[in-house]
Every structure is written in structure tokens, then in C-alpha cells.
Scaffold this motif. Sequence first.
Motif, mmCIF file in Angstrom:
data_model
loop_
_atom_site.group_PDB
_atom_site.id
_atom_site.type_symbol
_atom_site.label_atom_id
_atom_site.label_comp_id
_atom_site.label_asym_id
_atom_site.label_seq_id
_atom_site.Cartn_x
_atom_site.Cartn_y
_atom_site.Cartn_z
ATOM 1 N N ARG A 72 0.727 -1.370 -0.026
ATOM 2 C CA ARG A 72 0.086 -0.034 0.032
ATOM 3 C C ARG A 72 0.955 1.240 0.093
ATOM 4 O O ARG A 72 0.639 2.285 -0.600
ATOM 5 C CB ARG A 72 -0.886 0.031 1.205
ATOM 6 C CG ARG A 72 -1.867 1.236 1.391
ATOM 7 C CD ARG A 72 -2.585 1.280 2.623
ATOM 8 N NE ARG A 72 -1.868 1.075 3.558
ATOM 9 C CZ ARG A 72 -1.269 2.277 4.218
ATOM 10 N NH1 ARG A 72 -1.523 3.463 3.698
ATOM 11 N NH2 ARG A 72 -0.738 2.243 5.566
ATOM 12 N N ARG A 111 2.416 1.912 -3.629
ATOM 13 C CA ARG A 111 1.495 2.301 -4.463
ATOM 14 C C ARG A 111 1.003 3.761 -4.210
ATOM 15 O O ARG A 111 0.530 4.508 -5.235
ATOM 16 C CB ARG A 111 0.204 1.502 -4.811
ATOM 17 C CG ARG A 111 -0.900 1.526 -3.699
ATOM 18 C CD ARG A 111 -2.091 0.532 -4.105
ATOM 19 N NE ARG A 111 -2.885 0.407 -2.838
ATOM 20 C CZ ARG A 111 -3.918 1.250 -2.479
ATOM 21 N NH1 ARG A 111 -4.149 2.332 -3.518
ATOM 22 N NH2 ARG A 111 -4.601 1.040 -1.621
ATOM 23 N N ALA A 166 2.519 6.751 -7.046
ATOM 24 C CA ALA A 166 1.258 6.390 -7.804
ATOM 25 C C ALA A 166 1.472 6.230 -9.177
ATOM 26 O O ALA A 166 0.899 5.537 -9.958
ATOM 27 C CB ALA A 166 0.360 7.304 -7.532
ATOM 28 N N ALA A 182 3.021 0.094 -9.776
ATOM 29 C CA ALA A 182 2.039 0.507 -8.751
ATOM 30 C C ALA A 182 0.840 -0.259 -8.940
ATOM 31 O O ALA A 182 0.349 -0.682 -8.049
ATOM 32 C CB ALA A 182 1.727 2.098 -8.929
ATOM 33 N N GLU A 183 0.519 -0.666 -10.159
ATOM 34 C CA GLU A 183 -0.592 -1.561 -10.400
ATOM 35 C C GLU A 183 -0.446 -2.895 -9.771
ATOM 36 O O GLU A 183 -1.205 -3.411 -8.936
ATOM 37 C CB GLU A 183 -0.929 -1.666 -11.620
ATOM 38 C CG GLU A 183 -1.498 -0.424 -12.403
ATOM 39 C CD GLU A 183 -2.716 -0.021 -11.730
ATOM 40 O OE1 GLU A 183 -3.635 -0.795 -11.446
ATOM 41 O OE2 GLU A 183 -3.004 1.311 -11.205
ATOM 42 N N ALA A 231 1.524 -3.529 -7.490
ATOM 43 C CA ALA A 231 1.587 -3.634 -5.984
ATOM 44 C C ALA A 231 0.367 -3.479 -5.309
ATOM 45 O O ALA A 231 0.033 -4.120 -4.304
ATOM 46 C CB ALA A 231 2.366 -2.137 -5.519
ATOM 47 N N HIS A 232 -0.521 -3.073 -5.982
ATOM 48 C CA HIS A 232 -1.984 -2.916 -5.472
ATOM 49 C C HIS A 232 -2.541 -4.328 -5.473
ATOM 50 O O HIS A 232 -3.041 -4.752 -4.510
ATOM 51 C CB HIS A 232 -2.887 -2.007 -6.437
ATOM 52 C CG HIS A 232 -4.364 -2.062 -5.691
ATOM 53 N ND1 HIS A 232 -5.235 -1.140 -6.438
ATOM 54 C CD2 HIS A 232 -4.811 -2.133 -4.850
ATOM 55 C CE1 HIS A 232 -6.397 -1.089 -5.714
ATOM 56 N NE2 HIS A 232 -5.948 -1.837 -4.750
#
Length: 304
Positions: A83, A86, A90, A95-96, A98-99
Motif C-alpha cells: 500500500r 502504490r 502512484a 504501482a498496479e 503493488a495494488h
Amino acid sequence: MCPPPALLPRPLRLRLTCLLLAAATPASAQTSSRSPDADWLELQSLLTRPANAATALARTPAGRAAARLDQIERLRLAAEQARTFRERHAGHPLAERAHRLEVMSRLDHARLDARPAATTEALEQAGAFRRDPGRLREQRFEVALAAERLRLEGGAAGRRPGADEQLAAILLREFGPAPEVLGLFAGLAGRADMAAANRLATQLLELRPPPALRAAAEAITSRHGLLGHPLGLRLTRLDGSRLELPTASPSGGPTVLYVWTPVAGSAVAPFVPLHSLRRLLPSGVTWVFLGLGASLEQARAASS
């Protein structure tokens, strides 16, 4: 109390100004200076960190409990670090990813932690991820599969009867006959009991799967069709004569077909486990020993 900066010599004024600026900088701005590479490496280290050596080698209930707690904490930290990545980076290409890792880590954490609050939070995050049309289908399916397994199999009650079929039906409704769904049907059918496997395989055939999955499903339905019906086999005895199954037992009693293979690790004495069983059965039972892949020499050695 400090004197006004205007009354200080110029070098001291510059130094005081720098100190005031540093003190006014929020902690978030200071931590945001961390590079994406450093944050990503920290996340990967949490996801791949081996268990504590002492707990990994423990064979006692206390040792296993300690290892479980260690894994629960590691997954919690991994979710938080994902969290952080990301939110802090961002616009980064990772980042995607990591989500997705955040959601999956929370689901795994909830599965081990088994607290209702952790499960509720994880399922809520997974639901938001699944509903996002901007996510890749493969990623949404991965999260959906983990979430539904947690919902159907988690908790103190453990695995529920019929959970596999419920899981397949839920994901079929959500994703349609996608390749991931077809593969799920095949995998679940391969591990289920024969009745459930036949139902899953039949549904899979109705979805028009590719040839490899179709062949696997047809093999399951064919085996299921043999239940309750006599076997039609033509076998060769050790003396070279033929034996037709089904055939009437010479004693008029039932026939037991025992299948063995020399590669199963019991080629030397494969029938020893049957000695105690044969003493419990009534007389009049005809035994047929079928060696799959066994040569004539191996069959003779096993029967001697």
C-alpha cells in the motif's frame, strides 16, 4: 528564546534558516524521497523472506504456532508495504502490481489470522479490486479466486461440503467461460470425488473447452460411467491363457480385481497388504491380480 534572524551574522542567519526549513518539512515529504527501487525491494523481501530458522525447524505444537504467527505478521507487513508503494509512487509502472500484491497479501493474512475483522477487511478490498473494469481480467480472476476460497473455506468451520462446485459456479458467473475459468473447472474436477468430478466435467464439456481440457473432462465422465457396471476386460494369465471379464466366478461368489504396478514401489511383494484383508472375507471370493505395465517376469516374481 532565539534572537530575531535579522540581528544575527549572515552565516548564522543562513544556518538558522536551513534548520527552520528542515523542521517545517513534514515526515511524509521526507520519506517520499525514497526511491521506488528501494521500496520495491523492501516489498519483495517481505514476500520472499524465509521463515525464522528456529520456528521452521520446530516440530512441536508451540513451534508450529510460532511459525504461523511469524507468517501472519510477515503478510501484514507485506500488505502495508505494498500500500505504501502504490501511494508513494502512484505513477510508477509497478504501482498496479503493488495494488494486486496488497490485496492478495491481505487475503492470505486473513486466511491464516482467521479473525472476522481481518476477513471482512480483506474481502472488501478484494471486492473493490474485482469490480474495477480497468484491471486486467487475469488479475481480477486471481483475486476473485483467492477471495472466494477464503469466503467458502475459511473460518473455524473449515472446508464446506460442495465448496469446489460453488467456487466454480461463482467464478463462471463473474467471468464467463474465460480460459482461467475453464482451467479451474478441470483442476477442481481432477481432485474431487467421483460424483462431484463428473458434475464438474459435464459442465466443462458444455462450455466447449479446448481439446486438452475436453479430453480430460471426457476421461472423467467415462470413468464415472463405469461405476455400477461390470468391467469388460480381456486379460492374459501367467500361463498364457485368456481371462474374460466379466465372467462367472468358479465358486459362484464375487470377484475382486486388484490392480498393481511395478513402478509403485511395491513390486517385490505387492500383495502382502492383502493378507489381513483376505482373512476377513468369506470363502468363495475369486481374486484377480492385474499388473499394469508389468512384464511376465515381474508378474511371476510378484506372485511367487
